[in-house]
Write a protein that holds these residues in place. Structure first.
Motif, mmCIF file in Angstrom:
data_model
loop_
_atom_site.group_PDB
_atom_site.id
_atom_site.type_symbol
_atom_site.label_atom_id
_atom_site.label_comp_id
_atom_site.label_asym_id
_atom_site.label_seq_id
_atom_site.Cartn_x
_atom_site.Cartn_y
_atom_site.Cartn_z
ATOM 1 N N UNK A 1 0.776 -1.105 -0.036
ATOM 2 C CA UNK A 1 0.005 -0.234 0.058
ATOM 3 C C UNK A 1 0.808 1.041 0.077
ATOM 4 N N UNK A 2 0.303 2.376 -0.650
ATOM 5 C CA UNK A 2 1.331 3.573 -0.820
ATOM 6 C C UNK A 2 1.490 4.134 0.608
ATOM 7 N N UNK B 1 -9.485 -11.703 -7.344
ATOM 8 C CA UNK B 1 -8.240 -12.018 -6.883
ATOM 9 C C UNK B 1 -8.898 -12.791 -5.681
ATOM 10 N N UNK B 2 -9.994 -12.511 -4.800
ATOM 11 C CA UNK B 2 -10.350 -13.206 -3.926
ATOM 12 C C UNK B 2 -10.738 -14.462 -3.933
ATOM 13 N N UNK B 3 -11.691 -14.677 -5.221
ATOM 14 C CA UNK B 3 -12.160 -15.875 -5.447
ATOM 15 C C UNK B 3 -11.233 -16.906 -5.987
ATOM 16 N N UNK B 4 -10.429 -16.449 -6.893
ATOM 17 C CA UNK B 4 -9.321 -17.195 -7.676
ATOM 18 C C UNK B 4 -8.248 -17.768 -6.812
ATOM 19 N N UNK B 5 -7.953 -17.060 -5.736
ATOM 20 C CA UNK B 5 -7.054 -17.487 -4.864
ATOM 21 C C UNK B 5 -7.320 -18.788 -4.072
ATOM 22 N N UNK B 6 -8.750 -18.632 -3.474
ATOM 23 C CA UNK B 6 -9.194 -19.828 -2.934
ATOM 24 C C UNK B 6 -9.527 -21.069 -3.626
ATOM 25 N N UNK C 1 3.983 -28.981 -6.505
ATOM 26 C CA UNK C 1 4.253 -28.037 -7.030
ATOM 27 C C UNK C 1 3.153 -26.955 -7.159
ATOM 28 N N UNK C 2 2.085 -27.583 -7.599
ATOM 29 C CA UNK C 2 0.873 -26.532 -7.643
ATOM 30 C C UNK C 2 0.251 -26.169 -6.313
ATOM 31 N N UNK C 3 0.469 -26.838 -5.287
ATOM 32 C CA UNK C 3 0.050 -26.560 -4.153
ATOM 33 C C UNK C 3 0.935 -25.376 -3.559
ATOM 34 N N UNK C 4 2.248 -25.613 -3.686
ATOM 35 C CA UNK C 4 3.086 -24.554 -3.397
ATOM 36 C C UNK C 4 2.735 -23.054 -4.189
ATOM 37 N N UNK C 5 2.607 -23.215 -5.494
ATOM 38 C CA UNK C 5 2.165 -22.125 -6.111
ATOM 39 C C UNK C 5 1.118 -21.442 -5.721
ATOM 40 N N UNK C 6 0.000 -22.206 -5.218
ATOM 41 C CA UNK C 6 -1.227 -21.697 -4.775
ATOM 42 C C UNK C 6 -1.084 -21.028 -3.662
ATOM 43 N N UNK C 7 -0.365 -21.630 -2.593
ATOM 44 C CA UNK C 7 -0.301 -20.658 -1.337
ATOM 45 C C UNK C 7 0.499 -19.688 -1.704
ATOM 46 N N UNK C 8 1.514 -19.715 -2.111
ATOM 47 C CA UNK C 8 2.482 -18.386 -2.395
ATOM 48 C C UNK C 8 1.816 -17.383 -3.250
ATOM 49 N N UNK C 9 0.858 -17.698 -4.229
ATOM 50 C CA UNK C 9 0.315 -16.461 -4.974
ATOM 51 C C UNK C 9 -0.806 -16.043 -4.399
ATOM 52 N N UNK C 10 -1.569 -16.821 -3.383
ATOM 53 C CA UNK C 10 -2.371 -16.476 -2.539
ATOM 54 C C UNK C 10 -2.263 -15.201 -1.525
ATOM 55 N N UNK C 11 -0.949 -15.450 -1.122
ATOM 56 C CA UNK C 11 -0.285 -14.610 -0.223
ATOM 57 C C UNK C 11 0.699 -13.423 -0.805
ATOM 58 N N UNK D 1 -7.926 -9.652 2.857
ATOM 59 C CA UNK D 1 -7.567 -8.337 2.757
ATOM 60 C C UNK D 1 -8.235 -7.983 1.174
ATOM 61 N N UNK D 2 -8.588 -8.670 0.263
ATOM 62 C CA UNK D 2 -9.150 -8.324 -0.828
ATOM 63 C C UNK D 2 -10.581 -8.254 -0.736
ATOM 64 N N UNK D 3 -11.317 -9.004 0.432
ATOM 65 C CA UNK D 3 -12.689 -8.791 0.564
ATOM 66 C C UNK D 3 -12.985 -7.598 1.531
ATOM 67 N N UNK D 4 -11.975 -7.049 2.322
ATOM 68 C CA UNK D 4 -12.225 -6.132 3.286
ATOM 69 C C UNK D 4 -12.023 -4.858 2.172
#
Length: 378
Positions: A134-135, A311-316, A342-352, A359-362
């Motif tokens: 954030x700025x 961002x919120x939906x695709x992450x989960x 490897x896909x689970x690793x990418x999923x959790x990494x890109x989620x955060x 944060x996106x829902x807020x």
């Protein structure tokens, strides 16, 4: 808005998928050690020179194709499907969008032709040590000096930060937020690789100690950077859709060939339910991402809302698909030799990496209330 692909967009999707399948990207065994996988420079050169993907969204006058974020999302979906480890995301999404949205003609003319040809890789360093981009959370400081600017501070989770030929850094200065460009051999600059969960996306920490830099754009950049960040959210969402779809395909393929008690495990009701639920989630995620792609082409509150939803939906959805893929594979899914982890690793990494779903829902709540009140994007 139609979410179906045009004939040209479908050809682009098939072209990228055919290339990645032909080069066996994403089908190789995982790297033997805990460190990140190094990308193949030959494949990157072919992606850039033969397919022209490095210049996909670079304006034509700078040597690119000048396509829209919608086409960028299509390519990212295929790259996410194969977990492509090269510098595409850092260069084409983070750096190119920052340069083009800055409106700095001299900077674009100087760097974008090299990016479009694939000769120059770049990235954006915007995340502070606390994980915020954030700025109002900027702690990196820029001060005017003799003949330019100097930067001091630390940036973390910089995608491809150790290999990029050009670093774009956000920092706080007297007139607000600024974006600054510097080569990797600048004095006072230290790049350190991070031990990351995702083995296919290298991250780095950047330390700046009175490092000289060139400013990109004029005045406070927080306004146009908000548009860049929305585009990044949409881009990550498209990539996550590709990964989730591949997890579903892997799970279905295994369920139809793996037999137990004399019949395929896909005939069991529990497995059917898992796959059906994943299919619904993947298609909903794809709809959200494909809506956000064209929306973020025009900065504003509507674009921000579409990006936050995607961002919120695709992450989960990606994280759930990656977890269920491992469960459906059973014992083999938990092994190092299988690529499911490897896909689970990418999923959790890109989620955060660029803000959590919470944060996106807020943020979505704030944007919706602002829209109802007739305000503008914060």
């Amino acid at each position: 808005m139609s979410l179906s692909l045009t004939e040209e967009q479908e050809e682009l999707r098939l072209l990228v998928r055919g290339f990645l399948d032909d080069k066996a990207v994403g089908h190789r065994p995982p790297p033997p050690g805990p460190g990140p996988e190094e990308y193949d420079p030959d494949i990157w050169r072919q992606l850039s020179a033969q397919l022209g993907l490095a210049g996909l969204v670079v304006p034509e006058k700078y040597g690119g194709t000048g396509l829209s974020p919608a086409e960028l999302g299509i390519v990212l979906e295929e790259l996410g499907r194969s977990l492509y480890p090269g510098p595409f995301f850092a260069t084409v999404v983070l750096a190119v969008q920052t340069l083009t949205r800055s409106g700095d003609a001299a900077a674009m003319e100087h760097w974008l032709p090299g990016v479009a040809s694939g000769e120059l890789t770049a990235t954006l360093a915007s995340v502070e040590p606390d994980g915020s981009w954030a700025a109002d959370a900027l702690t990196t400081v820029a001060e005017p000096g003799r003949g330019g600017w100097t930067l001091s501070g630390t940036k973390t989770y910089v995608v491809d930060g150790c290999t990029a030929d050009l670093l774009l850094v956000t920092a706080r200065c007297a007139d607000g937020v600024g974006v600054f460009a510097l080569p990797p051999d600048s004095p006072g600059l230290t790049r350190t690789p991070l031990d990351a969960l995702d083995l296919t996306r290298p991250l780095a920490r950047i330390r700046l100690d009175g490092t000289p830099a060139r400013r990109i754009g004029d005045g406070d950049a927080s306004g146009w950077l908000a548009g860049v960040y929305d585009l990044v959210r949409a881009a990550v969402s498209a990539e996550q859709v590709g990964g989730a779809a591949e997890c579903l395909d892997m799970a279905v393929a295994h369920a139809t060939t793996r037999e137990q008690f004399g019949r395929p495990i896909g005939s069991f009701q529990a497995i059917k339910h898992k796959c059906a639920e994943l299919l619904v989630e993947v298609e909903c995620a794809r709809s959200a991402a494909r809506f956000a792609g064209p929306a973020v082409a025009t900065p504003g509150t509507e674009a921000s809302i579409a990006a936050a939803v995607a961002r919120s939906y695709c992450s989960q959805a990606f994280t759930h698909a990656a977890k269920e893929n491992i469960q459906i594979h059973g014992g083999i899914g938990f092994t190092w030799e299988h690529r499911a982890h490897l896909y689970l690793r990418r999923a959790k990494s890109s989620e955060l990496l660029f803000g959590t779903p919470r944060e996106e829902r807020a943020r979505l709540t704030r944007l919706t209330r602002l829209t109802e009140a007739g305000g503008t994007r914060p």
